[in-house]
Scaffold this active site. Structure first.
Site, PDB file in Angstrom:
ATOM      1  N   SER A 183      35.950  39.628  40.968  1.00  0.00           N
ATOM      2  CA  SER A 183      35.896  39.660  42.427  1.00  0.00           C
ATOM      3  C   SER A 183      35.007  40.835  42.870  1.00  0.00           C
ATOM      4  CB  SER A 183      37.304  39.746  43.006  1.00  0.00           C
ATOM      5  OG  SER A 183      37.299  39.460  44.376  1.00  0.00           O
ATOM      6  N   ASP A 211      37.077  28.127  43.521  1.00  0.00           N
ATOM      7  CA  ASP A 211      37.073  29.427  44.191  1.00  0.00           C
ATOM      8  C   ASP A 211      36.254  29.300  45.468  1.00  0.00           C
ATOM      9  OD1 ASP A 211      37.042  32.028  44.996  1.00  0.00           O
ATOM     10  OD2 ASP A 211      36.105  32.835  43.199  1.00  0.00           O
ATOM     11  N   HIS A 241      39.962  31.388  42.066  1.00  0.00           N
ATOM     12  CA  HIS A 241      39.606  32.800  41.910  1.00  0.00           C
ATOM     13  C   HIS A 241      40.309  33.396  40.693  1.00  0.00           C
ATOM     14  CE1 HIS A 241      37.475  36.090  43.803  1.00  0.00           C
ATOM     15  NE2 HIS A 241      38.536  36.870  43.800  1.00  0.00           N
TER      16      HIS A 241
END
Length: 697
Positions: free
Chosen positions: A555, A641, A673
Site C-alpha cells: 500500500s 483492489d 488489497h
C-alpha cells in the site's frame, strides 16, 4: 525464544473438548490436531495452521467468556470458525458448535440464558440461538436474503438486525427486455469501494419483536433512505447500540451519496426513538468520523469516538461523552494527543476502559469520568486489542505481539499484570523458536528520535553476517506496533534468515500529532529519509551485510518501495518487493474511490495547477523516476483492489521489464488489497521468500 504459559492446556485440547450435546450429526468442522513439526523455524504452512482467536465477549454476569476460533484447512482452501466458552477464572474451553457453517456475530442474550449467532446452515445467513452449553440450536429468523449482524435489546424482548435493502435500479430494472445484458450504467461516484462493486443495495437496521417464534420482518429504521447504516465495507454491528431501557437505538452512518460520499468522512451518530419513530442527529456539529457509540450501564451517558476534521481519516480519534440528561458533551481528549479505541464502560459506569497506541505498542487505559484523569494501566512489548471489565473488576483482553498470535488474557488493572486465559496455539508455539524482537531509537536527518523495531532470525548468531530487509509500512498512517499478521508477519520474514528493520517513520501514530501529520503532502520527503536512517543505522552492525539489503512494503509501503526504486543510485538496496503500491499519482487520483483520502493526503487534483501543495505531491509520483530504476523488483497486486487499482502494479512491472530490469508480477485475480485465502497466502509467502533469496543470498 519459546512462549511459556502459566495455564497449562493440552496440545490436543481443542480436538478433545467438543460438547457431546452438539454432536447429534456427524462432525463437519475442521479442528486439527497439533501437527508435529520437523523444524522449530516458522514456515508458511505453520503460519496458516495457527488457530485464530477472536470476537470475545463476557456473559451478562461477567463470569464466562464467549469467543470464536478459526482454523484454515489448507487442502480445502477454506476456513472453519467455531464458538467456545471459557470461565473467566480459568479452566478448559468448551466447544459449543461443530458445523461447516462458520458461526459468526455470536452474542449473549441479555438474560444470560441463550447465545445467539449467525449461521448459513439453512442456505442464507440467519439468526440462530442455542443454550449456553451448545445444545438445542434453533433457527429463529427467516429473513429474505439473510442478515449480516444483530444485537439483542437489553430487556431481551427485541432484536435489531442488519439487512441489505435494494433501493437502486440495476441494468435489468432499466432495460427489462434485455435479461442477458451484463453491464453497469453509472452517473456518480462510489460505484465500487475497496473490493466490491456497489450492488444497488444499502445496509439498513431493522427492529423486530422476540416473541418465541420466527422473525420474518421488522421495522426499517432507515426506510427509503439510500444510505448505509452501518457504513460499508468494514463497519458492523459495533456501530449500533441499544439504550439500557431498550427504548432507543443509536447508530452511525454517513448519510451522503455519490461524489459527496467520496469526498467526505462526515459520519454522524443518529438516535432512533422506537416509540415515536423519530430520528435525530446527535453529532451534527461534528465534521469528521463519529463512530463506536456505547451507552453507560445506567443509560445516563453515551460515549463514542470522534475525529475533528472532515476528509482526514487519520485524524486523532478522540473520546467524547454525552450527558443525555443535560445534553452536555465533553471531549476527554482535549489535552491528550493519543487515540482512543475500543471503548468499554466499567460496571459501575464511573469509568471507560479503552486501547491506545503509545510508542509502537497498544496499551489499556482508564478514563475516570469524575475528574477526567486518563491512566495508563499496562506496559510491555505487546498489543492489546480489546478490553472489558469482568465481574471481579479485572479486565478481559485480547493480546498479540510480533511473536504471538491472539490469545485471551485477564489483566489486573491495579498493577497491569496479566494471565493467559486461553492457550489455543500452545502446541505449535512450544515447538517454535521465535526471533528476538528489540526496539532501538535512531536519529533522523533532522535530529529527531525514531523508534525502530529490529527482528532477528531464530538461532541468531552474532558472528555471522545476515542480509537485512527494510519494512515500509502502509497507511500511510498505519502503526508499526506489536501486531501479528498472517501476511506481513515479521517472525515469518525473519525465519527466512533475514534481519528485519521496521521503523516507526514520520506519519505513524503513538508519537504525537506533529509526528503523525507531517507525512501528509510530503510523501517523498522526510518519511523517506526516516526509512534510510533506519536501515543505515542497523546496517552498521557487524552482523549485517550492508551489501545485501532489500526493501519491501504494501500500500503506502508499496509506494515507498516504488519511490525508493527511483532513488537508488548508490544501489543501497539490491532487491525490492512492492505489494499494491501506488505507481502513478495522477492515474491513482482518477481511478481510486475514497477521494477524501487523496484530497487530504495529496492535496487535491493534479489539474489544479494553482495548488502548490498538490503539485508538489504529484512531483513525488514514482512513475516520474522510472528511468533511474536499476534494481530487481517483484510487484504483487490483487485484481479486486479498488483502493489502489491493480493497474498501478501493472504499470510498475511493465516499466521495469521495458527497461530490462529483472522483475516478476504476482497477480491474484480473486484477491483485493489483502491476500486472505490459505493457498494464496502460502503462495504469497513462497514467492516473497524466493525473490529475496534470489537477489540477497
Amino acid at each position: 525464544m519459546k512462549k511459556i504459559y502459566t495455564i497449562v492446556l493440552s496440545a490436543l485440547l481443542l480436538s478433545a473438548c467438543t460438547n457431546p450435546k452438539s454432536m447429534s450429526e456427524k462432525s463437519k468442522t475442521y479442528v486439527p490436531e497439533t501437527p508435529q513439526l520437523s523444524s522449530d523455524v516458522m514456515t508458511p504452512e505453520v503460519l496458516w495452521s495457527f488457530g485464530r482467536v477472536g470476537n470475545a465477549s463476557l456473559s451478562p454476569d461477567g463470569k464466562t467468556v464467549l469467543f470464536a476460533i478459526t482454523y484454515y484447512n489448507i487442502e480445502e482452501n477454506k476456513g472453519y470458525r467455531e464458538l467456545y466458552t471459557v470461565p473467566v477464572d480459568g479452566g478448559d474451553p468448551v466447544q459449543l458448535t461443530n458445523t461447516a457453517s462458520n458461526e459468526s456475530n455470536a452474542a449473549w442474550c441479555p438474560d444470560g440464558e441463550k447465545i445467539g449467532y449467525i449461521s448459513s446452515a439453512s442456505g442464507t445467513p440467519q439468526l440462530w440461538e442455542m443454550n449456553t452449553d451448545g445444545s438445542s440450536a434453533q433457527q429463529i429468523s427467516d429473513i429474505e436474503g439473510g442478515i449480516t449482524g444483530f444485537c439483542y435489546s437489553p430487556d431481551s424482548k427485541k432484536i435489531a438486525y442488519i439487512k441489505q435493502v435494494k433501493l437502486d435500479d440495476d441494468i435489468h430494472d432499466l432495460f427489462p427486455d434485455l435479461p442477458k445484458a451484463n453491464a453497469r450504467l453509472e452517473s456518480d461516484l462510489m460505484y465500487r469501494h475497496w473490493d466490491q462493486w456497489h450492488d444497488y443495495t444499502y445496509n439498513h437496521i431493522f427492529v423486530a419483536e422476540l416473541n418465541g417464534g420466527q422473525i420474518k420482518g421488522g421495522t426499517d429504521l432507515l426506510e427509503g433512505e439510500k444510505f448505509d447504516a452501518p457504513d460499508r465495507p468494514f463497519d458492523g454491528i459495533e456501530q449500533l447500540c441499544w439504550s439500557p431501557d431498550s427504548k432507543t437505538i443509536v447508530y452511525s452512518s454517513k448519510k451522503l451519496r455519490g461524489k459527496a460520499y467520496a469526498e467526505s468522512t462526515n459520519t454522524d451518530l443518529y438516535e432512533y426513538d422506537l416509540q415515536t419513530g423519530q430520528t435525530r442527529n446527535l453529532t451534527e456539529a461534528h465534521k469528521g468520523y463519529d463512530k463506536n457509540p456505547v451507552f453507560s450501564p445506567d443509560g445516563k451517558y453515551l460515549a463514542w469516538t470522534s475525529m475533528k476534521r472532515d476528509g482526514y481519516e487519520s485524524d486523532q480519534t478522540r473520546l467524547f461523552v454525552l450527558n443525555r440528561e443535560t445534553g452536555e458533551e465533553k471531549n476527554y481528549s482535549a489535552n491528550w494527543e493519543q487515540n482512543a479505541e475500543h471503548l468499554s464502560w466499567s460496571k459501575d459506569g464511573q469509568a471507560i476502559f479503552f486501547i491506545s497506541d503509545i510508542h509502537a505498542t497498544d496499551e489499556i487505559y482508564r478514563l475516570s469520568l469524575a475528574d477526567g484523569h486518563i491512566q495508563r494501566l499496562t506496559e510491555g512489548v505487546h498489543n492489546y486489542q480489546t478490553v472489558e471489565e469482568t465481574a471481579t473488576g479485572k479486565l478481559l483482553a485480547t493480546k498479540v505481539s510480533m511473536s504471538q498470535p491472539a490469545e485471551l488474557y485477564v489483566v489486573d488493572p491495579a498493577n497491569g499484570s496479566d494471565q493467559p486465559l486461553t492457550a489455543v496455539n500452545k502446541g505449535l508455539m512450544d515447538q517454535l523458536t521465535m526471533g528476538k524482537v528489540e526496539s532501538r531509537w535512531v536519529k533522523t536527518v533532522d535530529n529527531k528520535d525514531m523508534l525502530v523495531w529490529v527482528i532477528y532470525p531464530p538461532h541468531f548468531d552474532p558472528n555471522k553476517k545476515y542480509p537485512a530487509i527494510l519494512y515500509c509500512q502502509g497507511g500511510p498512517q498505519g502503526t508499526v506496533s506489536q501486531f501479528w499478521s498472517y501476511r506481513w508477519n515479521f517472525q515469518m520474514m525473519a525465519a527466512n534468515d533475514y534481519i528485519i528493520v521496521a521503523p516507526n517513520r514520520r506519519g505513524l501514530p503513538g508519537f504525537g500529532m506533529e509526528w503523525l501529520e507531517q507525512i501528509s503532502k510530503d510523501y517523498g520527503g522526510l518519511n523517506i529519509q526516516d526509512y534510510l536512517a533506519a536501515i543505515d543505522d542497523v546496517a552498521q552492525e557487524p552482523y549485517v551485510d550492508e551489501n545485501r539489503l532489500g526493501a519491501v512494503g504494501a500500500s503506502y509501503g508499496g509506494f515507498s518501495v516504488n519511490y525508493l526504486a527511483g532513488h537508488n543510485e548508490s544501489k543501497r538496496f539490491k532487491a525490492f518487493i512492492s505489494h499494491c503500491g501506488i505507481f502513478n499519482f495522477e492515474q491513482m487520483y482518477v481511478t481510486t474511490e475514497e477521494m477524501w483520502f487523496e484530497n487530504w493526503d495529496i492535496g487535491g487534483p493534479y489539474w489544479d495547477k494553482s495548488n502548490a501543495a498538490a503539485q508538489r505531491s504529484y512531483s513525488f509520483s514514482p512513475h516520474l523516476f522510472v528511468e533511474k530504476w536499476n534494481t530487481p523488483i517483484l510487484v504483487i497486486t490483487g485484481e479486486k483492489d479498488f483502493r489502489i487499482p491493480f493497474t498501478q502494479g501493472m504499470g510498475a512491472f511493465n516499466a521495469a521489464v521495458l527497461q530490462d530490469i529483472p522483475a516478476q508480477f504476482l497477480c491474484f485475480p480473486e484477491e483485493s488489497h489483502w491476500v486472505t485465502t490459505a493457498q494464496n497466502g502460502i503462495l504469497w509467502q513462497r514467492v516473497f521468500k524466493n525473490w529475496l533469496d534470489k537477489w540477497l543470498k
